[in-house]
Design an enzyme around this catalytic site. Structure first.
Site, PDB file in Angstrom:
ATOM      1  N   CYS A 106       0.842  -1.205   0.000  1.00 39.72           N
ATOM      2  CA  CYS A 106       0.000   0.000   0.000  1.00 39.72           C
ATOM      3  C   CYS A 106       0.878   1.257   0.000  1.00 39.72           C
ATOM      4  O   CYS A 106       1.539   1.550  -0.982  1.00 39.72           O
ATOM      5  CB  CYS A 106      -0.946  -0.009   1.201  1.00 39.72           C
ATOM      6  SG  CYS A 106      -1.940  -1.489   1.341  1.00 39.72           S
TER       7      CYS A 106
ATOM      8  N   ASP B  75     -10.262  -2.771  -6.188  1.00 43.01           N
ATOM      9  CA  ASP B  75      -9.314  -1.835  -5.585  1.00 43.01           C
ATOM     10  C   ASP B  75      -9.502  -0.454  -6.207  1.00 43.01           C
ATOM     11  O   ASP B  75      -9.067  -0.202  -7.333  1.00 43.01           O
ATOM     12  CB  ASP B  75      -7.885  -2.328  -5.809  1.00 43.01           C
ATOM     13  CG  ASP B  75      -6.849  -1.567  -4.993  1.00 43.01           C
ATOM     14  OD1 ASP B  75      -7.170  -0.456  -4.530  1.00 43.01           O
ATOM     15  OD2 ASP B  75      -5.726  -2.084  -4.835  1.00 43.01           O
TER      16      ASP B  75
ATOM     17  N   HIS C 216      -8.326  -4.335  -1.871  1.00 41.11           N
ATOM     18  CA  HIS C 216      -7.102  -3.619  -1.482  1.00 41.11           C
ATOM     19  C   HIS C 216      -6.679  -4.020  -0.058  1.00 41.11           C
ATOM     20  O   HIS C 216      -7.492  -4.050   0.858  1.00 41.11           O
ATOM     21  CB  HIS C 216      -7.361  -2.108  -1.526  1.00 41.11           C
ATOM     22  CG  HIS C 216      -6.159  -1.282  -1.220  1.00 41.11           C
ATOM     23  ND1 HIS C 216      -5.248  -0.907  -2.186  1.00 41.11           N
ATOM     24  CD2 HIS C 216      -5.693  -0.769  -0.053  1.00 41.11           C
ATOM     25  CE1 HIS C 216      -4.294  -0.192  -1.630  1.00 41.11           C
ATOM     26  NE2 HIS C 216      -4.533  -0.093  -0.331  1.00 41.11           N
TER      27      HIS C 216
END
Length: 253
Positions: free
Chosen positions: A141, A186, A218
């Protein structure tokens, strides 16, 4: 951008079960870090992994994953890019992630490029001091951006999962192999960003890989619910994706 800015989904997830076996330390007496060392006889001498985490920072999941990389032979160092100010897991609705990134209401502890870059550089230097000659890096991330940015500072091979905040120019400037694990659902790294990233990576003429995992969202590779079969499978496969990438491109025969 090659991926969008982070959002609330970057703070949500499940805690993995297990007890970390590495050690907590300080880099330059100020940067929190976690070091996982391979078992005796299993070390790939001269090769290591710098782990740049999601916004949760140096926490149980990142520590356990570092332990897994170490089990595969790689000395692994998780750094805290947030100067002791990570985001606690599962923030409530209304949590302002962008305000946190910019240092909060008083702006005193921002987590933007000018503040994070030196921490990553210190992490790379620390790994070199451990005898690591070739540095692999994983970024989850938030951390993905800083893997992409720091090939120029000593990262040889990279792996990123469900990236956020990566600029197209940053991606185009990489100087070594890059592998990406992407989630089917996502909003931060949606299909159009993934396809654009593919075009950019193709233009670099460097080895690249983009694996898409169905049925997950995600954050799946580091905060997935391992009690859900599809999430457990995707998390485990994304980890093996990283390991086999480093085994092939980081380790020199």
């Amino acid at each position: 951008m090659a991926s969008n800015p982070p959002g609330r989904c970057c703070t949500l997830g499940k805690l993995f079960e297990g007890k970390p076996t590495g050690k907590l330390t300080k880099i330059d007496n100020k940067i929190d870090a976690y070091v996982a060392t391979p078992p005796e006889g299993k070390a790939k001498t001269g090769y290591g992994i710098l782990y740049i985490p999601d916004v949760i920072g140096v926490w149980q999941n990142s520590q356990l994953m570092a332990d897994q990389f170490a089990e595969c032979g790689y000395t692994t160092v998780v750094i805290d890019p947030f100067n002791g100010d990570p985001v606690p897991l599962n923030r409530p609705e209304g949590f302002d992630l962008m305000s946190w990134l910019n240092g909060g209401s008083d702006g005193k502890n921002p987590h933007t490029v000018p503040y994070v870059d030196p921490i990553v550089e210190a992490g790379i230097k620390y790994m070199k001091g451990l005898g690591v000659k070739r540095v692999g890096a994983v970024g989850y991330c938030f951390g993905a951006k800083y893997v992409v940015r720091h090939y120029k500072n000593g990262i040889d091979v990279g792996y990123i999962a469900h990236p956020s905040f990566v600029e197209e120019a940053e991606l185009a400037a990489i100087t070594g192999p890059l592998s990406i694990a992407a989630a089917e659902t996502d909003s931060i790294f949606p299909a159009e960003k993934r396809h654009k990233s593919e075009e950019i990576l193709k233009g670099t003429k460097l080895p690249y890989q983009i694996n898409l995992y169905s049925g997950v969202e995600h954050g799946f590779s580091v905060r997935g619910d391992l009690k859900v079969k599809v999430q457990k499978f995707a998390k485990e496969q994304a980890f093996f994706q990283a390991v086999t990438w480093f085994d092939n491109y980081l380790v020199e025969e």
